[in-house]
Motif scaffolding. Structure first.
Motif, mmCIF file in Angstrom:
data_model
loop_
_atom_site.group_PDB
_atom_site.id
_atom_site.type_symbol
_atom_site.label_atom_id
_atom_site.label_comp_id
_atom_site.label_asym_id
_atom_site.label_seq_id
_atom_site.Cartn_x
_atom_site.Cartn_y
_atom_site.Cartn_z
ATOM 1 N N CYS A 42 0.746 -1.369 0.012
ATOM 2 C CA CYS A 42 -0.062 0.067 0.049
ATOM 3 C C CYS A 42 0.899 1.339 0.014
ATOM 4 O O CYS A 42 0.352 2.238 -0.524
ATOM 5 C CB CYS A 42 -0.922 -0.065 1.416
ATOM 6 S SG CYS A 42 -2.129 1.068 0.996
ATOM 7 N N CYS A 96 -6.357 4.574 5.315
ATOM 8 C CA CYS A 96 -6.268 3.738 4.044
ATOM 9 C C CYS A 96 -7.916 3.658 3.418
ATOM 10 O O CYS A 96 -8.097 4.098 2.253
ATOM 11 C CB CYS A 96 -6.172 2.035 4.254
ATOM 12 S SG CYS A 96 -4.477 1.630 4.569
ATOM 13 N N GLN A 97 -8.750 3.751 4.341
ATOM 14 C CA GLN A 97 -10.279 4.122 4.082
ATOM 15 C C GLN A 97 -10.259 5.401 3.434
ATOM 16 O O GLN A 97 -10.887 5.544 2.411
ATOM 17 C CB GLN A 97 -11.111 4.187 5.454
ATOM 18 C CG GLN A 97 -12.738 4.660 4.929
ATOM 19 C CD GLN A 97 -13.266 3.275 4.315
ATOM 20 O OE1 GLN A 97 -13.418 2.247 4.858
ATOM 21 N NE2 GLN A 97 -13.715 3.657 3.036
ATOM 22 N N MET A 100 -8.727 5.546 -0.073
ATOM 23 C CA MET A 100 -9.783 4.584 -0.972
ATOM 24 C C MET A 100 -10.840 5.661 -1.433
ATOM 25 O O MET A 100 -10.982 5.823 -2.513
ATOM 26 C CB MET A 100 -10.025 3.452 -0.414
ATOM 27 C CG MET A 100 -10.778 2.542 -1.250
ATOM 28 S SD MET A 100 -11.188 0.938 -0.455
ATOM 29 C CE MET A 100 -12.566 1.663 0.501
ATOM 30 N N ASP A 101 -11.313 6.498 -0.445
ATOM 31 C CA ASP A 101 -12.670 7.311 -0.756
ATOM 32 C C ASP A 101 -11.982 8.345 -1.742
ATOM 33 O O ASP A 101 -12.838 8.751 -2.591
ATOM 34 C CB ASP A 101 -13.104 7.957 0.531
ATOM 35 C CG ASP A 101 -13.694 6.792 1.472
ATOM 36 O OD1 ASP A 101 -13.962 5.800 1.033
ATOM 37 O OD2 ASP A 101 -13.980 7.351 2.568
ATOM 38 N N ALA A 117 -6.627 2.177 -4.784
ATOM 39 C CA ALA A 117 -7.936 1.889 -4.157
ATOM 40 C C ALA A 117 -7.997 0.587 -3.561
ATOM 41 O O ALA A 117 -8.180 0.105 -2.516
ATOM 42 C CB ALA A 117 -9.088 2.520 -4.729
ATOM 43 N N GLU A 118 -7.522 -0.370 -4.777
ATOM 44 C CA GLU A 118 -7.629 -1.770 -4.175
ATOM 45 C C GLU A 118 -6.439 -2.167 -3.214
ATOM 46 O O GLU A 118 -6.621 -3.004 -2.392
ATOM 47 C CB GLU A 118 -7.289 -2.562 -5.702
ATOM 48 C CG GLU A 118 -8.563 -2.554 -6.505
ATOM 49 C CD GLU A 118 -8.195 -3.136 -8.047
ATOM 50 O OE1 GLU A 118 -9.277 -3.036 -8.636
ATOM 51 O OE2 GLU A 118 -6.996 -3.484 -8.181
ATOM 52 N N CYS A 120 -5.418 -0.019 -1.050
ATOM 53 C CA CYS A 120 -5.906 0.244 0.332
ATOM 54 C C CYS A 120 -6.886 -0.448 0.979
ATOM 55 O O CYS A 120 -6.929 -0.699 2.166
ATOM 56 C CB CYS A 120 -6.457 1.900 0.078
ATOM 57 S SG CYS A 120 -5.276 2.997 -0.238
ATOM 58 N N GLN A 121 -7.644 -1.000 0.166
ATOM 59 C CA GLN A 121 -8.767 -1.922 0.481
ATOM 60 C C GLN A 121 -8.088 -3.106 1.132
ATOM 61 O O GLN A 121 -8.474 -3.615 2.588
ATOM 62 C CB GLN A 121 -9.639 -2.307 -0.787
ATOM 63 C CG GLN A 121 -10.719 -3.426 -0.221
ATOM 64 C CD GLN A 121 -11.781 -2.900 0.674
ATOM 65 O OE1 GLN A 121 -12.448 -1.934 0.393
ATOM 66 N NE2 GLN A 121 -11.971 -3.309 1.855
ATOM 67 N N ASP A 125 -8.021 -4.484 5.144
ATOM 68 C CA ASP A 125 -8.489 -6.016 5.448
ATOM 69 C C ASP A 125 -7.621 -6.663 6.331
ATOM 70 O O ASP A 125 -7.705 -7.240 7.374
ATOM 71 C CB ASP A 125 -8.778 -6.731 4.199
ATOM 72 C CG ASP A 125 -10.017 -6.208 3.344
ATOM 73 O OD1 ASP A 125 -10.914 -5.628 3.779
ATOM 74 O OD2 ASP A 125 -10.139 -6.457 2.075
#
Lengths: 137, 137, 137, 137
Positions: A42, A96-97, A100-101, A117-118, A120-121, A125
């Motif tokens: 990330c 991260c959220q 991604m936003d 974004a992926e 970060c997701q 997780d």
């Protein structure tokens, strides 16, 4: 994560020399390894995304720095406690959220933003799994 | 904090170009400047302390990285939200508290540990003031 | 640089515990302190400048990271040698020169770019003084 | 390096959006990818090694920071020039050499130091290949 590094960390842990954290039950090293890997990936994704000069750039830079700090803290677990780990994981998840936003609205026009974004997701997780493991421990 | 940097940040803010954070009331820049200064000083104190090879070293390194990340995030406020700021401040406070807890037992025998613990306390205080300002806002 | 940190570093140096560098003559701590201060200020200036989304941003981010690494290396002088110091100072000077070259064309329209370019110049000057002191030593 | 990140960087490069560096011939992305990977692995190895509280710790911390800065600079190549790349590669090579010199004497008694020294050697080799490619270009 580099296999050589992980092997050395795990060996250190077994000898009680590394990875000890007072007040923490033994951790599933596979979960922690996955979390460090996700943080490293990330950091890289956000660093690349930040060079695009889109409005996500400041969020990406902030997220890159936090992911690196999170990864390093897990590599220096002797200096952590359960309480600091929880606070750090929460902050990393929030960053991260947020990144991604900021990147998602550009996902269609920029493959780099989509990738960021992926990443970060995936990092969110992995941090959540670390959190759950610690809560269950 | 370098006066030149702060002046440029404040000018940027007035023109709406920098320091904006959606959903956040205008912030008292003096409180934020004090917080960035305290983070920078704490990063330096922890970096020096970590070279002493005492058992506080991993906590000091972790705290140094987090203080740098906290400072940079405040300098890139465009990429922050109230929620991410709160999570980051909580994590920074936790890391400073932890580092101080590790350094205090050595304070009598090491002036560097004493200095590091004091710097951590100052950083915690400054982060708490940021938190209070945001809660009141 | 925080006066508290510098005092602790200097005390450590006198006791032979810190700041030692094999093969290096005693260094003028005022020159080194000025260099660490200039690196810290330049990291901050570049970090702020990088959020402007102008074409200098990638150079600013690279320069911010290098200045932080340079500052930390001087704070962990036990892990340095004269050869590594020279190589790091050369790299830091190159990164500051490059960032200044990128920011100067915007100096008239952006006070932040002007401030950043000035901070880069100051950091280059301080690194060159460190270099000269080491060459003379 | 994360395959997803590399793919996005390479796509960006082809469209002229990323990875461009004025005055530089097209680079073999496989060599650059290998160099970024080696830097990331070396940062991790040095970070773990620095927690052992052996006399290599300050050199390891310095090397970890430099490897991260080197990696990020390659990910933000838009902000680099051939001259800054050369100076950075030289500094990174010097820091890796130094860290390896500090860790090798402990290699027999610490598997972590052995791993760190090997990671430093690999990072030096990868940086030298980047250097050669740029000289030949």
């Amino acid at each position: 994560m580099d296999a050589m590094v992980m092997k050395a960390m795990t060996e250190g842990m077994q000898s009680g020399e590394m990875m000890s954290m007072e007040g923490m039950p033994a951790m599933d090293m596979a979960v922690m390894q996955a979390c460090m890997d996700a943080c490293a990936a990330c950091e890289q994704a956000c660093t690349v995304c930040s060079t695009q000069m889109m409005d996500c750039a400041p969020a990406c830079m902030n997220c890159a720095d936090m992911c690196n700090t999170m990864m390093r803290s897990m590599m220096r677990m002797q200096g952590m406690t359960p309480a600091t780990m929880m606070a750090m994981l929460d902050a990393c998840i929030a960053m991260c959220q947020n990144c991604m936003d900021m990147c998602m609205p550009h996902a269609d026009m920029s493959p780099v933003c989509k990738m960021c974004a992926e990443s970060c997701q995936a990092c969110m997780d992995a941090c959540m799994k670390m959190r759950e493991m610690m809560m269950a421990g």
